[in-house]
Design an enzyme around this catalytic site. Structure first.
Site, PDB file in Angstrom:
ATOM      1  N   GLU A 190       1.422 -25.424 -10.747  1.00 48.17           N
ATOM      2  CA  GLU A 190       2.079 -24.212 -11.236  1.00 48.17           C
ATOM      3  C   GLU A 190       3.133 -23.748 -10.238  1.00 48.17           C
ATOM      4  O   GLU A 190       2.914 -23.777  -9.021  1.00 48.17           O
ATOM      5  CB  GLU A 190       1.019 -23.122 -11.425  1.00 48.17           C
ATOM      6  CG  GLU A 190       1.553 -21.736 -11.728  1.00 48.17           C
ATOM      7  CD  GLU A 190       0.426 -20.712 -11.823  1.00 48.17           C
ATOM      8  OE1 GLU A 190      -0.701 -21.109 -12.195  1.00 48.17           O
ATOM      9  OE2 GLU A 190       0.660 -19.549 -11.507  1.00 48.17           O
ATOM     10  N   GLU A 195       6.375 -12.966 -10.692  1.00 48.07           N
ATOM     11  CA  GLU A 195       5.144 -12.257 -11.045  1.00 48.07           C
ATOM     12  C   GLU A 195       5.118 -11.012 -10.198  1.00 48.07           C
ATOM     13  O   GLU A 195       5.069 -11.088  -8.974  1.00 48.07           O
ATOM     14  CB  GLU A 195       3.887 -13.090 -10.809  1.00 48.07           C
ATOM     15  CG  GLU A 195       2.647 -12.323 -11.253  1.00 48.07           C
ATOM     16  CD  GLU A 195       1.374 -13.135 -11.110  1.00 48.07           C
ATOM     17  OE1 GLU A 195       0.435 -12.871 -11.862  1.00 48.07           O
ATOM     18  OE2 GLU A 195       1.337 -14.011 -10.238  1.00 48.07           O
TER      19      GLU A 195
END
Length: 357
Positions: A190, A195
């Site tokens: 990932e 975020e």
């Protein structure tokens, strides 16, 4: 809507993009550390540049050039009202759900209809149904809370290095994570582009997170479940011009240069480099524990690094660790401030390296 360059020179990083099946680790918050020095203030935008013609800030290298990928990039200049079932939109570039059947971390429930496109933006909405709850894993067992209905978008095509992915985003002013990330189909590798937690509210010690951007990545072993992500001090940074991460639009991207080399850019400025599998000095590495081993991981002798093709994912989520700390939207916040609880993406663009001739 005109696509303008928002020119800011900044530093950035974001807390990881997985929870439950994708991420379980709480963030490591440095105590008593000085915030990194901020660059110069923002400059005036150039009205002649568009989302396609803003220069790619990453160096292409000798004999190479950046080629815009029309088939996966999107300016969201169309209408998609939202569907209550799995649907493609954007001329088949996206689906309105996660890349498998997982419904989201913590008390999150991803809903197809919470993904819309209007006014030139992808819009990820927040809703709540009276009496709807969801159980999830906490630090001391199972917890149950009010469910928060949010949205998730997945690309129908995958990307692989060398590639530059960048988006212009308005983080939600809400008690949940606003995310743009990439994930391999087997959920083992990932890369987190964005975020961040945008609630402009100090309730339950939220403010520290809302003031800082986080950049990270993950490598996983699925069985038994192991999750590595860098957690050094550089992964949380307070940025000049952004009192909160939701204060203004931000242009954020990553150059996935190779399996062992990531460059992160914010408003056109290089703000972080990850270029070693191992920890070096005070900076954590890409896979120091050997989770990407080609044979019998964990094994540091044959690590592949971030080598697998990945889906692009855009979503919001109330994560386990935040929900357990009481950091989730209230009924009143959702009902009274729907725009604050909407993640907006102006555009997302992808460039591949090709030969100059």
């Amino acid at each position: 809507m005109r696509k303008l360059l928002v020119c800011l020179t900044l530093l950035v990083t974001i807390y990881s993009c997985s929870q439950d099946s994708e991420k379980e680790n709480d963030p490591i918050v440095p105590d008593g550390k000085e915030d990194p020095k901020d660059p110069d203030p923002k400059e005036e935008p150039d009205p002649e540049l568009t989302w396609k013609t803003i220069p790619v800030p990453a160096e292409a290298g000798t004999g190479k050039k950046w080629e815009f990928q029309e088939d996966i990039s999107d300016d969201f200049e169309y209408e998609f009202a939202g569907e209550n079932s799995l649907s493609e939109f954007g001329s088949g570039k996206w689906t309105n759900f996660y890349h498998n059947t997982w419904t989201g971390p913590g008390p999150t429930i991803w809903r197809h209809e919470n993904v819309t496109v209007s006014d030139g933006n992808l819009r990820v909405l927040t809703t709540r149904e009276d009496g709807e709850t969801k159980s999830y894993g906490g630090s001391n067992g199972t917890l149950t809370d009010k469910a928060t209905r949010l949205g998730c978008v997945t690309s129908t095509k995958r990307v692989i290095y060398p590639v530059f992915v960048e988006a212009r985003v308005k983080v939600a002013n809400a008690f949940f994570a606003s995310d743009i990330w990439m994930l391999s189909p087997d959920d083992t590798q990932e890369i987190d582009i964005l975020e961040t937690y945008g609630a402009q509210n100090s309730r339950n010690e939220q403010q520290w997170f809302s003031e800082r951007f986080h950049i990270s990545h993950h490598v996983f072993i699925r069985e038994p479940f192991l999750d590595y992500q860098p957690k050094d001090e550089s992964t949380w940074q307070k940025i000049d011009g952004y009192p909160y991460t939701s204060s203004d639009w931000v242009r954020i991207g990553v150059y996935w240069k190779s399996p062992t080399d990531l460059e992160y850019y914010l408003n056109g400025d290089l703000i972080k480099v990850m270029d070693n599998l191992d920890n070096v000095g005070s900076k954590d590495g890409i896979d120091p524990l050997g989770y990407t081993s080609a044979s019998a991981p964990p094994n540091t002798s044959d690590r592949t690094g971030l080598s697998k093709e990945m889906d692009i994912i855009i979503n919001t989520e109330v994560q386990n660790w935040n929900a357990e700390a009481g950091r989730m939207p209230t009924d009143e916040e959702i009902a009274n401030s729907p725009e604050d609880h909407t993640l907006k993406v102006d555009w997302i663009r992808i460039f591949k390296l090709v030969d100059e001739n």
